[in-house]
Design an enzyme around this catalytic site. Structure first.
Site, PDB file in Angstrom:
ATOM      1  N   ARG A  50      44.134  45.883  23.775  1.00 20.79           N
ATOM      2  CA  ARG A  50      44.035  45.414  25.157  1.00 20.79           C
ATOM      3  C   ARG A  50      42.578  45.409  25.586  1.00 20.79           C
ATOM      4  NH1 ARG A  50      41.951  49.271  26.871  1.00 20.79           N
ATOM      5  NH2 ARG A  50      41.639  48.263  28.889  1.00 20.79           N
ATOM      6  N   GLY A  51      42.345  44.831  26.799  1.00 22.98           N
ATOM      7  CA  GLY A  51      40.969  44.658  27.267  1.00 22.98           C
ATOM      8  C   GLY A  51      40.540  43.247  26.885  1.00 22.98           C
ATOM      9  N   ALA A  52      39.897  42.556  27.835  1.00 26.30           N
ATOM     10  CA  ALA A  52      39.630  41.121  27.664  1.00 26.30           C
ATOM     11  C   ALA A  52      38.907  40.770  26.352  1.00 26.30           C
ATOM     12  CB  ALA A  52      38.882  40.594  28.884  1.00 26.30           C
ATOM     13  N   ARG A  93      49.273  36.936  26.752  1.00 20.89           N
ATOM     14  CA  ARG A  93      48.848  37.448  28.061  1.00 20.89           C
ATOM     15  C   ARG A  93      48.040  36.346  28.754  1.00 20.89           C
ATOM     16  NH1 ARG A  93      46.502  43.344  28.457  1.00 20.89           N
ATOM     17  NH2 ARG A  93      47.551  43.215  30.480  1.00 20.89           N
ATOM     18  N   GLN A 200      45.461  53.478  31.888  1.00 25.13           N
ATOM     19  CA  GLN A 200      44.345  53.211  30.967  1.00 25.13           C
ATOM     20  C   GLN A 200      43.147  54.106  31.289  1.00 25.13           C
ATOM     21  OE1 GLN A 200      46.210  50.882  32.436  1.00 25.13           O
ATOM     22  NE2 GLN A 200      46.354  49.009  31.248  1.00 25.13           N
ATOM     23  N   ASP A 241      38.607  40.589  33.638  1.00 24.54           N
ATOM     24  CA  ASP A 241      39.359  39.752  32.697  1.00 24.54           C
ATOM     25  C   ASP A 241      39.010  38.289  32.828  1.00 24.54           C
ATOM     26  OD1 ASP A 241      41.074  42.284  33.190  1.00 24.54           O
ATOM     27  OD2 ASP A 241      41.736  41.420  31.280  1.00 24.54           O
ATOM     28  N   ASN A 251      40.553  41.702  37.787  1.00 20.40           N
ATOM     29  CA  ASN A 251      40.512  42.918  36.958  1.00 20.40           C
ATOM     30  C   ASN A 251      41.782  43.726  37.220  1.00 20.40           C
ATOM     31  OD1 ASN A 251      39.162  44.557  34.987  1.00 20.40           O
ATOM     32  ND2 ASN A 251      38.739  46.039  36.590  1.00 20.40           N
TER      33      ASN A 251
HETATM   34  O1  MRU Z   1      45.920  45.363  31.052  1.00 22.64           O
HETATM   35  P1  MRU Z   1      44.640  45.735  30.360  1.00 22.64           P
HETATM   36  O2  MRU Z   1      44.590  47.163  29.979  1.00 22.64           O
HETATM   37  O3  MRU Z   1      44.338  44.813  29.205  1.00 22.64           O
HETATM   38  O4  MRU Z   1      43.529  45.493  31.453  1.00 22.64           O
HETATM   39  C1  MRU Z   1      42.179  45.606  31.066  1.00 22.64           C
HETATM   40  C2  MRU Z   1      41.222  45.492  32.185  1.00 22.64           C
HETATM   41  O5  MRU Z   1      41.578  45.226  33.308  1.00 22.64           O
HETATM   42  C3  MRU Z   1      39.763  45.630  31.835  1.00 22.64           C
HETATM   43  O6  MRU Z   1      39.047  46.146  32.898  1.00 22.64           O
HETATM   44  C4  MRU Z   1      39.199  44.247  31.475  1.00 22.64           C
HETATM   45  O7  MRU Z   1      39.997  43.614  30.507  1.00 22.64           O
HETATM   46  C5  MRU Z   1      37.799  44.330  30.980  1.00 22.64           C
HETATM   47  S1  MRU Z   1      37.729  45.033  29.367  1.00 22.64           S
HETATM   48  C6  MRU Z   1      36.109  45.073  28.879  1.00 22.64           C
END
Ligand code: MRU
Length: 350
Positions: A50-52, A93, A200, A241, A251
């Site tokens: 996970r994470g962009a 996603r 998270q 994101d 985000n």
């Molecule tokens: O649902 P997630 O855990 O994938 O959400 C992630 C976030 O909101 C992060 O802040 C975002 O993806 C930036 S990651 C460098």
């Protein structure tokens, strides 16, 4: 601190794709291999990865794994199957632009390959995916270089969700300025929001910052206002994101509340991201698709049910912070200040 100790959230080795399973952290720190299209889709959908930036890289390597299954087919069948896999993986996603961006880049690579030998095309795909991964590493480092001077001795930083090593490459995005400042001997405190419903902040950010030796304190989401009111927070840094052309940012759910509170208390609110997270095709935050997730995430805390059966639930995974609340966007090209529509274009960001 040394950056070598930071976890590698994704790894490609001998044509095999591994990720750290983020759903079992902090109790278990294990790598799993993703071997099929369905495993890759499910790992992204269920936040094992996970994470962009990380899901962008996972999409790129994931498509290579998918291509392995078609390598013995004629060229046109190979391309058509990989395109279908690309479409499927992209749908795992919707909010982070990086997933579609990386997969589209992989498809462009296939079409630009001069060879119609599927083994050679596959090889070029692997090279492209590893290029995307290496580029992300450099982007995170550059974000750290540009953002580290925002962090002064003794300051308190609030972050939300996880925009760290686990969400990108090595230094992460929101954490990159923190890791760089720490490496230069600056002492500061980090407060991480728990980040309900999937935690998270507590499961991942608290784990990785503590492991790296930073001074980190965990707070529940509803403690952010009082922590700010006591003067403990001097700076907010979060990830994102997707950044719309006008500077609105998507985000993790709860970021908007943090930004509003920061405005009230006069605390600078920075967003850190590589240019791969900018989406000039999306005009404003209103045009960003917000992922809606299962009610069970809100009705449970871990395995324990914490709400009545059949309760109506809202569970948007992200929210939009309007550009007016964003002090600056820390990118690999420098810190972009308002007006974002003009300055994003001027910097030639994507
Ligand atoms: O649902 P997630 O855990 O994938 O959400 C992630 C976030 O909101 C992060 O802040 C975002 O993806 C930036 S990651 C460098």
């Amino acid at each position: 601190m040394t950056f070598d100790s930071l976890p590698d959230t994704l790894r490609w080795e001998n044509n095999r794709f591994f990720i750290i399973d983020q759903t079992v952290l902090p109790e278990n720190f294990i790598e799993i291999e993703l071997q099929t299209r369905d495993e890759i889709y499910a790992a992204i959908r269920h936040l094992k990865v996970r994470g962009a930036p990380a899901i962008g890289i996972a999409g790129a390597y994931g498509l290579c794994v998918c291509a392995q299954a078609h390598i013995d087919k004629p060229y046109s069948a190979f391309v058509s199957e990989v395109q279908q896999d690309a479409h499927y993986l992209s749908s795992a996603r919707p909010t982070a632009v990086n997933l579609c961006w990386a997969i589209k880049r992989m498809i462009r690579k296939i079409h630009s390959s001069r060879s119609k030998d599927t083994a050679k095309v596959y090889e070029s795909m692997v090279n492209e995916a590893s290029k995307i991964h290496k580029e992300d590493l450099a982007l995170c480092e550059a974000i750290g270089r540009h953002g580290k001077n925002l962090i002064t001795k003794g300051c308190g930083i609030l972050t939300h969700c996880n925009a760290g090593s686990l969400a990108a490459s090595k230094l992460g995005t929101a954490t990159a300025p923190m890791y760089m400042a720490a490496a230069e001997g600056v002492s500061f405190r980090v407060y991480t929001d728990e980040t309900r419903p999937l935690c998270q902040g507590s499961r991942l950010t608290a784990w990785e910052l503590q492991r790296a030796g930073l001074d980190v304190t965990l707070i529940c989401d509803d403690m952010a206002a009082s922590t700010m009111s006591k003067g403990l927070i001097n700076l907010v840094i979060v990830g994102t994101d997707r950044v719309a052309a006008n500077g609105d940012v998507a985000n993790k759910i709860g970021t908007l509340g943090v930004a509003i509170m920061a405005k009230f208390y006069g605390i600078p609110f920075y967003v850190a991201c590589p240019s791969t997270t900018f989406d000039p095709a999306t005009e404003t935050g209103k045009d960003i698709v917000i992922e809606q997730r299962e009610a069970s995430e809100v009705c449970h805390f871990g395995d324990k049910r914490t709400a009545p059966e059949n309760i109506k639930v809202l569970n948007p995974a992200f929210d939009i912070t309007p550009k007016e609340l964003v002090t600056g966007i820390i990118t690999e090209k420098g810190i972009i200040m308002p007006p974002y529509d003009k300055n994003l274009k001027q910097l030639g960001v994507k």
